[in-house]
Design a protein around this motif. Structure first.
Motif, PDB file in Angstrom:
ATOM      1  N   SER A  52       0.822  -1.212   0.000  1.00  0.00           N
ATOM      2  CA  SER A  52       0.000   0.000   0.000  1.00  0.00           C
ATOM      3  C   SER A  52       0.852   1.257   0.000  1.00  0.00           C
ATOM      4  O   SER A  52       0.615   2.203  -0.765  1.00  0.00           O
ATOM      5  N   GLN A  53       1.851   1.269   0.854  1.00  0.00           N
ATOM      6  CA  GLN A  53       2.718   2.446   0.965  1.00  0.00           C
ATOM      7  C   GLN A  53       3.497   2.682  -0.323  1.00  0.00           C
ATOM      8  O   GLN A  53       3.582   3.807  -0.828  1.00  0.00           O
ATOM      9  N   LEU A  54       4.062   1.615  -0.880  1.00  0.00           N
ATOM     10  CA  LEU A  54       4.854   1.750  -2.096  1.00  0.00           C
ATOM     11  C   LEU A  54       3.976   2.114  -3.297  1.00  0.00           C
ATOM     12  O   LEU A  54       4.413   2.854  -4.189  1.00  0.00           O
ATOM     13  N   GLU A  55       2.747   1.609  -3.320  1.00  0.00           N
ATOM     14  CA  GLU A  55       1.849   1.974  -4.412  1.00  0.00           C
ATOM     15  C   GLU A  55       1.497   3.458  -4.365  1.00  0.00           C
ATOM     16  O   GLU A  55       1.392   4.119  -5.407  1.00  0.00           O
ATOM     17  N   GLN A  56       1.317   3.977  -3.168  1.00  0.00           N
ATOM     18  CA  GLN A  56       1.039   5.410  -3.032  1.00  0.00           C
ATOM     19  C   GLN A  56       2.194   6.254  -3.569  1.00  0.00           C
ATOM     20  O   GLN A  56       1.999   7.352  -4.084  1.00  0.00           O
ATOM     21  N   GLN A  57       3.403   5.697  -3.485  1.00  0.00           N
ATOM     22  CA  GLN A  57       4.589   6.389  -3.985  1.00  0.00           C
ATOM     23  C   GLN A  57       4.881   6.056  -5.444  1.00  0.00           C
ATOM     24  O   GLN A  57       5.821   6.583  -6.031  1.00  0.00           O
ATOM     25  N   GLY A  58       4.066   5.156  -6.019  1.00  0.00           N
ATOM     26  CA  GLY A  58       4.272   4.734  -7.398  1.00  0.00           C
ATOM     27  C   GLY A  58       5.492   3.857  -7.589  1.00  0.00           C
ATOM     28  O   GLY A  58       6.056   3.790  -8.691  1.00  0.00           O
ATOM     29  N   LYS A  59       5.896   3.127  -6.520  1.00  0.00           N
ATOM     30  CA  LYS A  59       7.151   2.396  -6.565  1.00  0.00           C
ATOM     31  C   LYS A  59       7.014   0.876  -6.433  1.00  0.00           C
ATOM     32  O   LYS A  59       8.015   0.162  -6.537  1.00  0.00           O
ATOM     33  N   PHE A  60       5.795   0.363  -6.183  1.00  0.00           N
ATOM     34  CA  PHE A  60       5.690  -1.073  -5.891  1.00  0.00           C
ATOM     35  C   PHE A  60       6.043  -1.927  -7.109  1.00  0.00           C
ATOM     36  O   PHE A  60       6.785  -2.913  -6.994  1.00  0.00           O
ATOM     37  N   GLY A  61       5.496  -1.587  -8.260  1.00  0.00           N
ATOM     38  CA  GLY A  61       5.782  -2.372  -9.454  1.00  0.00           C
ATOM     39  C   GLY A  61       7.268  -2.469  -9.728  1.00  0.00           C
ATOM     40  O   GLY A  61       7.797  -3.551 -10.025  1.00  0.00           O
ATOM     41  N   GLN A  62       7.962  -1.355  -9.622  1.00  0.00           N
ATOM     42  CA  GLN A  62       9.398  -1.362  -9.867  1.00  0.00           C
ATOM     43  C   GLN A  62      10.143  -2.167  -8.811  1.00  0.00           C
ATOM     44  O   GLN A  62      11.149  -2.825  -9.113  1.00  0.00           O
ATOM     45  N   ALA A  63       9.648  -2.133  -7.573  1.00  0.00           N
ATOM     46  CA  ALA A  63      10.281  -2.921  -6.506  1.00  0.00           C
ATOM     47  C   ALA A  63      10.212  -4.411  -6.829  1.00  0.00           C
ATOM     48  O   ALA A  63      11.155  -5.161  -6.555  1.00  0.00           O
TER      49      ALA A  63
END
Length: 314
Positions: free
Chosen positions: A55-66
């Protein structure tokens, strides 16, 4: 294969991750916190655990790349519930994977037209969960070029197994219903008890994912029901459990409005959601294309879960 499992310590992952390791895959399990799976298995010693707050990373737009940074060949996403989550993940993974597997739900069908319901029947989803899952399926299988992201969607029913409480014969999670059946007491059921539930053992869901990986050519671009061979009616479920407990089934059937007034608001909400959907899925497509052969009937899976709960005094 390098396989990343998102949400791998939950119900399905508890069985899927060891299966992947035993099949020779290099497995990375992504979860929000370093929690233990429901059951210990030596295979977990060979699993790389990565803690990511989706949830936190998606809000930052970073989960997919992670996830992409883990350099997987296969990604299995067990915990995607919103279309925006799917879009972010897909945008980072397109052109990089051999296979992407998404965990859907029988709820994408909404109400059934013909039963058992097969994968070709029109979708009539209702409720946010079913609507979002149907939108994700449509996005993954119809909007995405399968050459850039070879995708399979699997639709489980009511997942059950040792370690958690099954949906009961009244269609909710009140453990008192099981106690009443065990003690030979009266159980209240809505209408005539002919609505259906379709349970599936978590290990059979894990088996479905393994079969989709094994039969990749047949699985890509397709969705499959991953449930037991047959659904249960509420009445049949209650009567079968009573017999298993060595008791006569004392069932009282009342119209929905009366049932709703005699149970808690939470129980009524869950019961209505389940009987309005009344899932009853066919597994013929999964049998034919994936050689999916579930080990457990719905009732066997439920009984195993109830035995575990009793033995562990839960």
């Amino acid at each position: 294969m390098r396989v990343v499992v998102i949400g791998g310590t939950g119900h399905i992952g508890t069985y899927l991750v060891p299966r992947l390791v035993e099949a020779g895959h290099q497995v990375t399990c992504v979860c929000r916190q370093q929690r233990n799976p429901y059951h210990p298995n030596e295979a977990w010693k060979q699993v790389q655990l990565v803690s990511l707050d989706r949830s936190q990373l998606e809000q930052q737009g970073k989960f997919g790349q992670a996830i992409a940074d883990l350099n997987p060949q296969v990604v299995i996403d067990l915990i995607c519930f919103q279309i925006d989550s799917a879009r972010q993940l897909v945008s980072a993974l397109q052109g990089r994977l051999d296979h992407f597997l998404h965990c859907g739900t029988m709820w994408v069908h909404g109400h059934s037209v013909e039963v058992p319901t097969d994968e070709t029947q029109p979708r009539h989803p209702f409720g946010d969960y079913g609507i979002q899952k149907a939108a994700i399926e449509d996005f993954l299988l119809r909007e995405i070029d399968q050459r850039s992201l070879p995708t399979t969607v699997l639709h489980p029913g009511h997942i059950v197994g040792p370690g958690w409480l099954p949906i009961n014969p009244a269609g909710n999670l009140n453990p008192a219903v099981f106690a009443q059946l065990e003690q030979g007491q009266e159980v209240l059921l809505p209408n005539l008890g002919m609505e259906t539930l379709h349970h599936v053992h978590a290990d059979d869901v894990a088996l479905g994912f393994m079969q989709a990986l094994t039969h990749r050519e047949q699985a890509v671009g397709e969705c499959f029901h991953i449930v037991s061979a047959k659904a249960l009616t509420l009445r049949g479920y209650a009567e079968s459990l009573a017999t298993w407990y060595g008791q006569p089934a004392k069932l009282r059937f009342v119209p929905w409005e009366e049932f709703r007034q005699q149970v808690s608001a939470q129980d009524a909400h869950l019961t209505w959601d389940h009987i309005a959907h009344s899932p009853n899925g066919s597994i013929e497509k999964a049998r034919r294309l994936l050689d999916y052969q579930p080990r457990y009937s719905s009732l066997e899976a439920i009984q195993q879960a109830l035995s575990w709960l009793k033995n562990h005094s839960v």
